[in-house]
Design a protein around this motif. Structure first.
Motif, PDB file in Angstrom:
ATOM      1  N   PRO A  34      12.595   2.375  75.249  1.00 29.05           N
ATOM      2  CA  PRO A  34      11.328   2.245  75.994  1.00 29.05           C
ATOM      3  C   PRO A  34      10.835   0.798  75.967  1.00 29.05           C
ATOM      4  O   PRO A  34      10.802   0.176  74.902  1.00 29.05           O
ATOM      5  N   LYS A  35      10.465   0.285  77.119  1.00 30.55           N
ATOM      6  CA  LYS A  35      10.038  -1.118  77.205  1.00 30.55           C
ATOM      7  C   LYS A  35       8.833  -1.393  76.321  1.00 30.55           C
ATOM      8  O   LYS A  35       8.704  -2.482  75.737  1.00 30.55           O
ATOM      9  N   PHE A  36       7.933  -0.420  76.214  1.00 29.70           N
ATOM     10  CA  PHE A  36       6.750  -0.612  75.377  1.00 29.70           C
ATOM     11  C   PHE A  36       7.135  -0.813  73.916  1.00 29.70           C
ATOM     12  O   PHE A  36       6.582  -1.678  73.222  1.00 29.70           O
ATOM     13  N   GLN A  37       8.088   0.004  73.435  1.00 34.08           N
ATOM     14  CA  GLN A  37       8.510  -0.105  72.038  1.00 34.08           C
ATOM     15  C   GLN A  37       9.218  -1.438  71.778  1.00 34.08           C
ATOM     16  O   GLN A  37       9.028  -2.063  70.737  1.00 34.08           O
ATOM     17  N   VAL A  38      10.028  -1.866  72.733  1.00 39.15           N
ATOM     18  CA  VAL A  38      10.722  -3.152  72.600  1.00 39.15           C
ATOM     19  C   VAL A  38       9.706  -4.284  72.523  1.00 39.15           C
ATOM     20  O   VAL A  38       9.785  -5.159  71.651  1.00 39.15           O
ATOM     21  N   ILE A  98       8.255   1.732  63.654  1.00 39.82           N
ATOM     22  CA  ILE A  98       9.227   2.218  64.639  1.00 39.82           C
ATOM     23  C   ILE A  98      10.186   3.273  64.111  1.00 39.82           C
ATOM     24  O   ILE A  98      10.609   4.148  64.861  1.00 39.82           O
ATOM     25  N   ILE A  99      10.576   3.224  62.863  1.00 42.55           N
ATOM     26  CA  ILE A  99      11.726   4.006  62.411  1.00 42.55           C
ATOM     27  C   ILE A  99      11.517   5.514  62.499  1.00 42.55           C
ATOM     28  O   ILE A  99      12.481   6.276  62.608  1.00 42.55           O
ATOM     29  N   LYS A 100      10.269   5.979  62.497  1.00 42.84           N
ATOM     30  CA  LYS A 100      10.009   7.412  62.602  1.00 42.84           C
ATOM     31  C   LYS A 100       9.622   7.839  64.017  1.00 42.84           C
ATOM     32  O   LYS A 100       9.268   8.994  64.248  1.00 42.84           O
ATOM     33  N   GLN A 101       9.720   6.927  64.953  1.00 38.83           N
ATOM     34  CA  GLN A 101       9.376   7.241  66.340  1.00 38.83           C
ATOM     35  C   GLN A 101      10.528   7.991  67.016  1.00 38.83           C
ATOM     36  O   GLN A 101      11.691   7.857  66.641  1.00 38.83           O
ATOM     37  N   SER A 102      10.202   8.752  68.031  1.00 39.76           N
ATOM     38  CA  SER A 102      11.208   9.560  68.733  1.00 39.76           C
ATOM     39  C   SER A 102      12.233   8.706  69.466  1.00 39.76           C
ATOM     40  O   SER A 102      13.332   9.183  69.775  1.00 39.76           O
ATOM     41  N   CYS A 103      11.887   7.444  69.734  1.00 44.10           N
ATOM     42  CA  CYS A 103      12.822   6.571  70.453  1.00 44.10           C
ATOM     43  C   CYS A 103      14.036   6.211  69.602  1.00 44.10           C
ATOM     44  O   CYS A 103      15.069   5.804  70.134  1.00 44.10           O
ATOM     45  N   VAL A 104      13.930   6.385  68.296  1.00 46.39           N
ATOM     46  CA  VAL A 104      15.076   6.129  67.413  1.00 46.39           C
ATOM     47  C   VAL A 104      15.910   7.399  67.387  1.00 46.39           C
ATOM     48  O   VAL A 104      15.771   8.256  66.516  1.00 46.39           O
ATOM     49  N   ASP A 109      20.261   2.441  67.148  1.00 41.78           N
ATOM     50  CA  ASP A 109      18.873   2.060  67.404  1.00 41.78           C
ATOM     51  C   ASP A 109      18.238   1.370  66.202  1.00 41.78           C
ATOM     52  O   ASP A 109      17.356   0.515  66.362  1.00 41.78           O
ATOM     53  N   ILE A 110      18.664   1.745  65.001  1.00 41.38           N
ATOM     54  CA  ILE A 110      18.056   1.163  63.798  1.00 41.38           C
ATOM     55  C   ILE A 110      18.368  -0.331  63.688  1.00 41.38           C
ATOM     56  O   ILE A 110      17.441  -1.146  63.587  1.00 41.38           O
ATOM     57  N   PRO A 111      19.648  -0.744  63.724  1.00 40.10           N
ATOM     58  CA  PRO A 111      19.899  -2.186  63.727  1.00 40.10           C
ATOM     59  C   PRO A 111      19.367  -2.871  64.982  1.00 40.10           C
ATOM     60  O   PRO A 111      18.974  -4.041  64.929  1.00 40.10           O
ATOM     61  N   SER A 117      12.974  -7.113  66.165  1.00 33.52           N
ATOM     62  CA  SER A 117      11.970  -7.681  65.265  1.00 33.52           C
ATOM     63  C   SER A 117      12.334  -9.104  64.867  1.00 33.52           C
ATOM     64  O   SER A 117      11.489 -10.009  64.861  1.00 33.52           O
ATOM     65  N   ALA A 118      13.614  -9.309  64.557  1.00 26.86           N
ATOM     66  CA  ALA A 118      14.087 -10.633  64.153  1.00 26.86           C
ATOM     67  C   ALA A 118      13.972 -11.648  65.279  1.00 26.86           C
ATOM     68  O   ALA A 118      13.631 -12.814  65.046  1.00 26.86           O
ATOM     69  N   LEU A 119      14.249 -11.228  66.499  1.00 28.51           N
ATOM     70  CA  LEU A 119      14.169 -12.141  67.635  1.00 28.51           C
ATOM     71  C   LEU A 119      12.723 -12.538  67.923  1.00 28.51           C
ATOM     72  O   LEU A 119      12.458 -13.678  68.334  1.00 28.51           O
ATOM     73  N   GLY A 120      11.794 -11.607  67.711  1.00 30.13           N
ATOM     74  CA  GLY A 120      10.384 -11.966  67.827  1.00 30.13           C
ATOM     75  C   GLY A 120      10.004 -12.993  66.773  1.00 30.13           C
ATOM     76  O   GLY A 120       9.322 -13.988  67.051  1.00 30.13           O
ATOM     77  N   PHE A 121      10.477 -12.762  65.547  1.00 24.30           N
ATOM     78  CA  PHE A 121      10.226 -13.683  64.434  1.00 24.30           C
ATOM     79  C   PHE A 121      10.808 -15.059  64.759  1.00 24.30           C
ATOM     80  O   PHE A 121      10.140 -16.084  64.599  1.00 24.30           O
ATOM     81  N   ALA A 122      12.052 -15.087  65.213  1.00 18.91           N
ATOM     82  CA  ALA A 122      12.725 -16.352  65.516  1.00 18.91           C
ATOM     83  C   ALA A 122      12.054 -17.074  66.688  1.00 18.91           C
ATOM     84  O   ALA A 122      11.993 -18.308  66.701  1.00 18.91           O
TER      85      ALA A 122
END
Length: 239
Positions: A34-38, A98-104, A109-111, A117-122
């Motif tokens: 889902p684009k929102f979750q991303v 995120i990890i308990k959301q239905s999108c996973v 999906d976990i990695p 998350s890492a790309l946002g950080f970077a």
């Protein structure tokens, strides 16, 4: 002094590596996320740089006050005060948002969300780096973007992706998750810490940058088949 158009141009250059890698990794998913979750995870990854930076500053300040020998100092600085802190904050975004959301709904999906998350950080780091290196930008902005693209941005994504791969495995080998999850963190922190160490040395001796590139390459060789294997598994255990 930069004008408005130059500021916009350099800002776009700063966010470009994260956006390009985001598109690349999203294509590795069987089912589009889902684009929102991303967007949420990417944005939270950017926000996480603030508390991570504050904690790093505090730890490095106390570390300097200890006046340790060279080897213990570098060990604590690069592995614990920087690499571990950053990997932990990137993980916490996925763990609590995120990890308990239905999108996973797939192992990969976990990695994948760890990578987002890492790309946002970077990306937040890239914006800071670009804003602090005006002289280099004015001379050769594309050299800096290439370094950030194949270096730190990719490194962040791969390290968090590695942790995510181990997290996914831990749901299948639940009785051994106490061992699997720490192993993922330890490996990621070692790669991350060594990369930062050689990058700092590379400021003085350009030959050291080759070691940083080798570290990223080795990490990519490890993570890529890991992701492919997880992609073939269709469902995950209930979290």
């Amino acid at each position: 002094m930069l004008d408005y158009n130059e500021i916009i141009f350099y800002f776009l250059l700063a966010i470009l590596p994260g956006i390009v890698w985001l598109g690349y990794f999203l294509r590795k998913d069987n089912l589009p996320e889902p684009k929102f979750q991303v967007l949420k995870v990417f944005t939270l990854g950017m926000v996480a740089t603030v508390p991570a930076a504050f904690l790093e500053i505090i730890l490095l300040k106390h570390l300097s006050a200890l006046q340790l020998e060279t080897i213990p100092y570098f060990f604590i600085k690069y592995l614990l005060a920087i690499a571990l802190v950053e990997e932990l904050f990137k993980y916490l975004i996925v763990r609590y948002f995120i990890i308990k959301q239905s999108c996973v709904d797939e192992p990969v999906d976990i990695p994948l969300y760890m990578i987002i998350s890492a790309l946002g950080f970077a990306t937040a780091e890239n914006i800071l780096v670009f804003s602090n290196q005006i002289v280099e930008l004015s001379v050769n902005p594309f050299a800096l973007i290439i370094v950030r693209f194949i270096g730190a941005t990719f490194l962040h994504a791969l390290c968090s992706g590695l942790i995510g791969c181990f997290l996914a495995l831990s749901f299948y080998y639940f009785k051994k998750r106490w061992l699997i999850i720490p192993c993922g963190f330890i490996l990621a922190v070692i790669f991350h810490g060594l990369f930062n160490f050689y990058i700092e040395l590379g400021i003085i001796n350009q030959k050291e940058n080759l070691y940083s590139l080798l570290i990223v390459s080795l990490l990519a060789i490890i993570v890529s088949p890991f992701l492919k294997r997880l992609k073939k598994i269709k469902s995950i255990c209930k979290i």
